[in-house]
Design a protein around this motif. Structure first.
Motif, PDB file in Angstrom:
ATOM      1  N   ILE A 122      77.622  68.304  54.661  1.00  0.00           N
ATOM      2  CA  ILE A 122      76.343  68.119  53.958  1.00  0.00           C
ATOM      3  C   ILE A 122      75.168  67.895  54.908  1.00  0.00           C
ATOM      4  O   ILE A 122      74.020  67.914  54.471  1.00  0.00           O
ATOM      5  N   LEU A 123      75.447  67.694  56.189  1.00  0.00           N
ATOM      6  CA  LEU A 123      74.376  67.421  57.150  1.00  0.00           C
ATOM      7  C   LEU A 123      73.268  68.480  57.119  1.00  0.00           C
ATOM      8  O   LEU A 123      72.088  68.125  57.004  1.00  0.00           O
TER       9      LEU A 123
ATOM     10  N   HIS B 205      79.564  58.979  53.390  1.00  0.00           N
ATOM     11  CA  HIS B 205      80.850  59.653  53.572  1.00  0.00           C
ATOM     12  C   HIS B 205      81.558  59.211  54.839  1.00  0.00           C
ATOM     13  O   HIS B 205      82.785  59.123  54.856  1.00  0.00           O
TER      14      HIS B 205
ATOM     15  N   THR C 259      74.426  61.135  54.532  1.00  0.00           N
ATOM     16  CA  THR C 259      75.664  61.389  55.277  1.00  0.00           C
ATOM     17  C   THR C 259      76.530  60.149  55.463  1.00  0.00           C
ATOM     18  O   THR C 259      77.753  60.234  55.415  1.00  0.00           O
ATOM     19  N   SER C 260      75.934  58.998  55.675  1.00  0.00           N
ATOM     20  CA  SER C 260      76.734  57.814  56.010  1.00  0.00           C
ATOM     21  C   SER C 260      77.506  57.260  54.821  1.00  0.00           C
ATOM     22  O   SER C 260      78.400  56.437  55.004  1.00  0.00           O
TER      23      SER C 260
ATOM     24  N   ALA D 243      71.239  68.053  53.985  1.00  0.00           N
ATOM     25  CA  ALA D 243      70.480  66.794  54.007  1.00  0.00           C
ATOM     26  C   ALA D 243      69.241  66.929  54.882  1.00  0.00           C
ATOM     27  O   ALA D 243      68.155  66.461  54.508  1.00  0.00           O
TER      28      ALA D 243
ATOM     29  N   VAL E  50      68.409  61.414  55.937  1.00  0.00           N
ATOM     30  CA  VAL E  50      69.672  62.036  56.330  1.00  0.00           C
ATOM     31  C   VAL E  50      70.778  60.990  56.457  1.00  0.00           C
ATOM     32  O   VAL E  50      71.925  61.228  56.060  1.00  0.00           O
ATOM     33  N   ASP E  51      70.433  59.815  56.963  1.00  0.00           N
ATOM     34  CA  ASP E  51      71.427  58.751  57.104  1.00  0.00           C
ATOM     35  C   ASP E  51      71.993  58.337  55.751  1.00  0.00           C
ATOM     36  O   ASP E  51      73.199  58.182  55.596  1.00  0.00           O
TER      37      ASP E  51
ATOM     38  N   PHE F 211      80.204  62.835  64.022  1.00  0.00           N
ATOM     39  CA  PHE F 211      81.057  62.039  63.141  1.00  0.00           C
ATOM     40  C   PHE F 211      82.467  62.034  63.710  1.00  0.00           C
ATOM     41  O   PHE F 211      82.889  63.006  64.357  1.00  0.00           O
TER      42      PHE F 211
ATOM     43  N   ARG G 295      83.229  65.814  55.204  1.00  0.00           N
ATOM     44  CA  ARG G 295      82.221  65.913  54.133  1.00  0.00           C
ATOM     45  C   ARG G 295      80.828  65.642  54.690  1.00  0.00           C
ATOM     46  O   ARG G 295      79.875  66.333  54.348  1.00  0.00           O
ATOM     47  N   ALA G 296      80.715  64.618  55.537  1.00  0.00           N
ATOM     48  CA  ALA G 296      79.413  64.287  56.124  1.00  0.00           C
ATOM     49  C   ALA G 296      78.890  65.448  56.953  1.00  0.00           C
ATOM     50  O   ALA G 296      77.703  65.807  56.866  1.00  0.00           O
ATOM     51  N   ARG G 297      79.761  66.061  57.769  1.00  0.00           N
ATOM     52  CA  ARG G 297      79.362  67.217  58.577  1.00  0.00           C
ATOM     53  C   ARG G 297      78.935  68.387  57.691  1.00  0.00           C
ATOM     54  O   ARG G 297      77.971  69.085  57.993  1.00  0.00           O
TER      55      ARG G 297
END
Length: 153
Positions: A114-115, A68, A65-66, A118, A61-62, A102, A110-112
């Motif tokens: 796709i979390l 982004h 997401t990271s 992921a 997951v890191d 985030f 974007r990270a939120r």
């Protein structure tokens, strides 16, 4: 299987109820049985299993997401119940809970977004540890005693 797919560790006893695992790169991890009345802070094998599940899915997951946004909080809690029944000792009710925050911003949005995907992809396809536990893989044991090998069921 090829050499590229094989993973291994060696576990050696250091004293009663205390062990050290060594990987092929020379890294070590000390653990124990926690049978000393509570003064031992080493991880138990069951706690190592929980950590392996959490660590494996955290890494998946890191990575997703990271790229982004850098999280301001990223922790995974893994819980379960240790039971003993007619099938022997085992863990049930395994639960993985992500707490991820985030900062504000476009990359963080974007990270939120796709979390959830992921986390789902890690659970359903990527995390070798939890996939192995969920699918179930037979474990073969061998006893080496003075050059004699014995397979046990």
């Amino acid at each position: 299987m090829s050499e590229d797919s094989q993973r291994s560790v060696v576990v050696e006893r250091t004293s009663t109820g205390h062990f050290v695992a060594t990987n092929t790169r020379g890294g070590t991890l000390h653990f124990g049985t926690a049978s000393d009345g509570g003064g031992n802070t080493e991880f138990t094998p069951v706690e190592l299993l929980l950590a392996a599940i959490g660590g494996c899915t955290a890494a998946d997951v890191d990575v997703a997401t990271s790229r982004h946004a850098e999280p301001t909080e990223f922790s995974i809690s893994v819980t379960g119940d240790k039971i003993s029944d007619d099938q022997g000792n085992r863990m049930t009710n395994l639960n993985v809970t992500f707490t991820v925050t985030f900062p504000d911003g476009e990359g963080a949005d974007r990270a939120r977004a796709i979390l959830p995907r992921a986390v789902r992809t890690s659970h359903d396809r990527l995390c070798t540890v939890s996939r192995t536990v969920e699918i179930g893989t037979p474990v073969t044991t061998t006893i080496k005693d003075r050059g004699r090998d014995t397979d046990t069921p």
